[in-house]
Design a protein around this motif. Structure first.
Motif, PDB file in Angstrom:
ATOM      1  N   ASP A 124       0.831  -1.202   0.000  1.00 12.47           N
ATOM      2  CA  ASP A 124       0.000   0.000   0.000  1.00 12.47           C
ATOM      3  C   ASP A 124       0.872   1.261   0.000  1.00 12.47           C
ATOM      4  O   ASP A 124       1.859   1.331   0.741  1.00 12.47           O
ATOM      5  CB  ASP A 124      -0.900  -0.005   1.237  1.00 12.47           C
ATOM      6  N   THR A 125       0.533   2.235  -0.854  1.00 15.89           N
ATOM      7  CA  THR A 125       1.221   3.524  -0.916  1.00 15.89           C
ATOM      8  C   THR A 125       0.167   4.614  -1.071  1.00 15.89           C
ATOM      9  O   THR A 125      -0.968   4.336  -1.489  1.00 15.89           O
ATOM     10  CB  THR A 125       2.198   3.607  -2.099  1.00 15.89           C
ATOM     11  N   PRO A 126       0.537   5.854  -0.746  1.00 17.96           N
ATOM     12  CA  PRO A 126      -0.437   6.946  -0.955  1.00 17.96           C
ATOM     13  C   PRO A 126      -0.878   7.047  -2.415  1.00 17.96           C
ATOM     14  O   PRO A 126      -2.032   7.385  -2.704  1.00 17.96           O
ATOM     15  CB  PRO A 126       0.346   8.189  -0.520  1.00 17.96           C
ATOM     16  N   PRO A 129      -3.234   3.098  -3.193  1.00 19.50           N
ATOM     17  CA  PRO A 129      -3.788   2.487  -1.969  1.00 19.50           C
ATOM     18  C   PRO A 129      -4.187   1.031  -2.225  1.00 19.50           C
ATOM     19  O   PRO A 129      -4.682   0.694  -3.293  1.00 19.50           O
ATOM     20  CB  PRO A 129      -5.019   3.354  -1.670  1.00 19.50           C
ATOM     21  N   HIS A 130      -3.932   0.180  -1.237  1.00 17.38           N
ATOM     22  CA  HIS A 130      -4.287  -1.231  -1.366  1.00 17.38           C
ATOM     23  C   HIS A 130      -4.842  -1.731  -0.035  1.00 17.38           C
ATOM     24  O   HIS A 130      -4.166  -2.415   0.738  1.00 17.38           O
ATOM     25  CB  HIS A 130      -3.073  -2.052  -1.782  1.00 17.38           C
ATOM     26  N   PRO A 131      -6.092  -1.395   0.260  1.00 17.03           N
ATOM     27  CA  PRO A 131      -6.684  -1.827   1.530  1.00 17.03           C
ATOM     28  C   PRO A 131      -7.076  -3.302   1.495  1.00 17.03           C
ATOM     29  O   PRO A 131      -7.316  -3.880   0.439  1.00 17.03           O
ATOM     30  CB  PRO A 131      -7.929  -0.939   1.652  1.00 17.03           C
ATOM     31  N   VAL A 132      -7.133  -3.908   2.656  1.00 21.56           N
ATOM     32  CA  VAL A 132      -7.673  -5.272   2.791  1.00 21.56           C
ATOM     33  C   VAL A 132      -9.188  -5.164   2.820  1.00 21.56           C
ATOM     34  O   VAL A 132      -9.752  -4.441   3.649  1.00 21.56           O
ATOM     35  CB  VAL A 132      -7.165  -5.944   4.076  1.00 21.56           C
ATOM     36  N   THR A 133      -9.854  -5.854   1.902  1.00 20.95           N
ATOM     37  CA  THR A 133     -11.304  -5.742   1.773  1.00 20.95           C
ATOM     38  C   THR A 133     -11.977  -7.105   1.917  1.00 20.95           C
ATOM     39  O   THR A 133     -11.322  -8.148   1.942  1.00 20.95           O
ATOM     40  CB  THR A 133     -11.677  -5.139   0.406  1.00 20.95           C
TER      41      THR A 133
END
Length: 735
Positions: A124-126, A129-133
């Motif tokens: 994840d980076t600004p 973004p790579h959220p856990v969903t």
């Protein structure tokens, strides 16, 4: 007054010098007071920073939670890089929240998980973004359910489970039947869906880019994998997460060595050592300044009886083999400590402990019609002696007669009239005594002849009705006759001993006898123990299969074979050369007995190992064999099945405990296996590493569930309510 300030030589001391002296004394005093104040009002606390380096022996393998099936260093790495919805807490011995919260319905069939806010993947980076969903959650578990999924053993855990996404952070797992241990399945590390996009499920185990550069959501992110001259080095970097706990170590480095000798050559660069081996006398092989911590896992090693084998379906034989097994001798020989008497490791078995009793074992063997050849021979002699003790015939039970000679037999005419026959030959009045009869039994063949070996001499009346019979053994060999005479002497002494008429050195028991060339003699210390036989003449010979690793299995198998051999049980130990050969024999149940270990993991669920559903279905086709058939004893019990199902389904602690107690009784009575010991392991760490407490682990990797307490660096801070401004009040109270 001015003369007072002089030095030792009588010279005057100037005011500036005097001020310097007083100033120096004041500063030294102030420093001492400040130091004393600081030490009294501060505490040493852990601080962030430092790199922990751990060495282990093994092979670098895939770092994907789906395929990390062995309890080795790869699982250790996976446990830090990946996190599951839930996690095992070795302190509380329970499953607790990790990336998600959990809500279970009252009937125990609906599990609802909700991801905590702000959880992201390691990439994840600004900018990206790579959220856990919830999509990642559904992907992780629905992929396992696919028939093409490469790990069919893991797939069994999610059969009969429907998975549904409720919203971006919420997923529901709906079970066909209540399963109180299902939460343990949700500790599996989550996997990002994006990493496997476009890859067929059947090829998930071939995605090597991810396997050796994984992206997870755990407390440490994968940084690098570097092969070195001595080891393979995997570096993990602390990853800031919005959920507790906070981890102090900046980096964790795993160094995987080919063997322990190579590891020790690099010990100065290590802070910890995984799975420390022992020397020949059981001492842990650790260098100075390292601390070894002993721990055990919910595992047991047992000798499983293959109850498909007819010979082992005899419960008395199984009891005899159990009583003949000296567990304490076994654990002492392999430097273990924890003797196990039940597979239900959560139970306190102090109220019932297995007792080694070779005499009781022999009694059980006798009940199961398995006797030592000496006992069989003695029993036949006793039967003949008993038959010969009563009746009209009085003959020597053993005779030395060459072929052509005759045996003269006499008796009273009160018992047999003239006209009666002996072995088909007519009796006549004795020429020297009119009250007796006489008959001559030939040895040359024909009617009434005594052959070499056993003979049954029959006395019949005129009508052919039996009057009496007598067992006679004949030989023409002087040496055989001498051996037979010695045997008869032992028989008489045994009878007198049994009746209590003979004691001390002259007494004789079965244990004092040895069968040689078909006859009994006194046993010598150098005599081997023969194999037991049954009434059909079958020998008590069993095949014991075990794995080529760990090496302790071979030693245990040989010890059991040697101990049982002393009691007349022949054991053929089979140790395949390769792991694959062993697994082939294991799956096809090519053994009478199996020496192997089983692991119950955190939920201590015994269902897969003892429910009849785990039996191997043996057919003519090897393609019908199941690798997930964990019932190694082929044990089937309606009572055990019912109790195991209650234990799995119930959410009531009392009902589960009652079922466990009953199940222990069923397994104890049925004796499907001999439970031997629970292995102990050792983890070593350098004395500079602080905060390590292992607690109740279910896997080796569980030691990292408390890694947030580990630290290498320390600092001093003021106690609550204290600061440098507290110095003046402290000074006045100290004066």
């Amino acid at each position: 007054m001015q003369d007072f300030f002089r030095n030792s030589s009588g010279k005057r001391i100037g005011h500036r010098t005097l001020l310097l002296i007083f100033g120096f004394v004041f500063l030294v005093t102030l420093f001492i007071l400040l130091r004393k104040f600081y030490n009294a009002n501060t505490v040493i606390v852990p601080t962030n920073g430092g790199t922990y380096i751990e060495g282990s022996v093994g092979n670098m393998q895939s770092l994907v939670p789906w395929f990390t099936v062995t309890n080795d260093v790869n699982r250790d790495i996976v446990s830090l890089v990946f996190s599951g919805l839930l996690k095992y807490d070795p302190v509380a011995k329970k499953i607790k929240e990790d990336l998600a919260t959990l809500r279970v319905s009252a009937e125990g069939k609906l599990y609802t998980v909700k991801l905590k806010e702000g959880i992201v993947w390691h990439d994840d980076t600004p900018e990206n973004p790579h959220p856990v969903t919830a999509d990642d959650v559904v992907f992780t578990f629905q992929s396992i359910q696919d028939p093409d999924f490469p790990n069919q053993i893991l797939r069994q855990n999610f059969l009969g489970v429907s998975i549904e996404k409720i919203d971006d952070r919420t997923v529901q797992f709906r079970l066909d039947e209540p399963y109180s241990f299902f939460a343990s399945n949700l500790t599996l590390g989550l996997i990002p869906q994006k990493a496997f996009e476009g890859v067929p499920i059947s090829k998930f185990d071939q995605v090597l880019d991810f396997a050796f550069h994984p992206i997870g959501a755990g407390p440490y992110a994968f940084k690098s994998l570097v092969p070195t001259e001595l080891s393979t080095e995997i570096t993990l970097q602390r990853f800031e997460r919005p959920i507790p706990p906070e981890h102090r170590l900046n980096q964790v480095i795993f160094r995987i060595f080919p063997d322990y000798s190579t590891l020790l050559s690099d010990i100065r660069n290590l802070d910890g050592v995984r799975n420390v081996p022992q020397d020949e006398v059981g001492n842990n092989l650790i260098p100075r300044r390292f601390i070894a911590v002993q721990y055990s896992l919910p595992q047991y090693v047992a000798l499983f009886f293959n109850l498909d084998k007819t010979i082992l379906q005899d419960k008395n034989l199984r009891i005899g083999l159990q009583k003949a097994t000296n567990k304490q001798m076994i654990v002492d020989a392999i430097h273990e400590k924890l003797v196990v008497d039940t597979p239900l490791l959560e139970l306190d078995a102090t109220d019932w402990r297995y007792v080694y009793d070779p005499k009781a074992a022999q009694g059980a063997f006798f009940e199961s019609d398995w006797n030592l050849p000496e006992k069989v021979r003695l029993q036949r002699l006793l039967e003949k002696h008993e038959a010969n003790s009563f009746g009209a015939l009085k003959i020597s039970p053993i005779v030395l007669l060459d072929t052509g000679a005759i045996l003269a037999v006499t008796g009273s005419l009160l018992d047999a009239d003239v006209g009666s026959t002996l072995n088909g030959l007519p009796i006549s009045v004795h020429p020297d005594n009119p009250d007796e009869w006489i008959a001559a039994l030939p040895t040359h063949g024909g009617t009434g002849s005594l052959k070499l070996g056993d003979n049954l001499v029959r006395l019949l009346d005129k009508k052919g009705n039996p009057i009496d019979s007598f067992y006679v053994w004949r030989t023409a060999d002087d040496r055989e006759y001498k051996r037979a005479s010695i045997e008869q002497d032992f028989l008489e002494r045994f009878i007198r001993t049994r009746n209590g008429d003979l004691t001390g050195e002259n007494s004789i028991t079965v244990a004092d006898l040895y069968l040689e060339k078909g006859m009994l003699r006194r046993r010598l210390t150098t005599d081997p123990f023969d194999i037991r036989i049954n009434s059909h003449g079958d020998r008590l010979s069993l095949v014991l299969l075990t794995s080529p690793s760990p090496p302790q299995y071979q030693k245990v198998a040989n010890l059991i074979a040697a101990e049982w051999g002393k009691l007349g049980v022949h054991v053929s130990v089979v140790i395949p050369k390769t792991r694959q050969e062993f697994e082939d024999k294991l799956v096809s149940r090519e053994y009478d007995m199996l020496l192997f270990g089983q692991s119950l993991l955190d939920n201590l669920d015994s269902y897969p190992y003892w429910h009849s559903a785990g039996m191997q279905k043996l057919t003519d086709s090897k393609f019908d064999l199941r690798i997930d058939a964990y019932n190694l004893s082929q044990y089937s019990s309606i009572a055990a099945d019912g109790l195991l199902e209650i234990i799995r389904k119930t959410g009531d602690d009392k009902e589960r405990q009652d079922a466990l107690n009953k199940l222990q009784d069923v397994l104890r009575d049925d004796v499907p296996a001999i439970f031997l010991y629970s292995p102990e392991y050792a983890f070593a760490y350098h004395e500079t590493v602080k905060g390590i407490e292992l607690q109740s682990l279910s896997l080796h990797s569980d030691r990292f569930t408390t890694i947030h307490n580990w630290y290498l660096k320390e600092e001093k801070i003021f106690k609550p309510g204290k600061s440098w401004w507290s110095f003046t009040p402290w000074l006045f109270t100290s004066l």
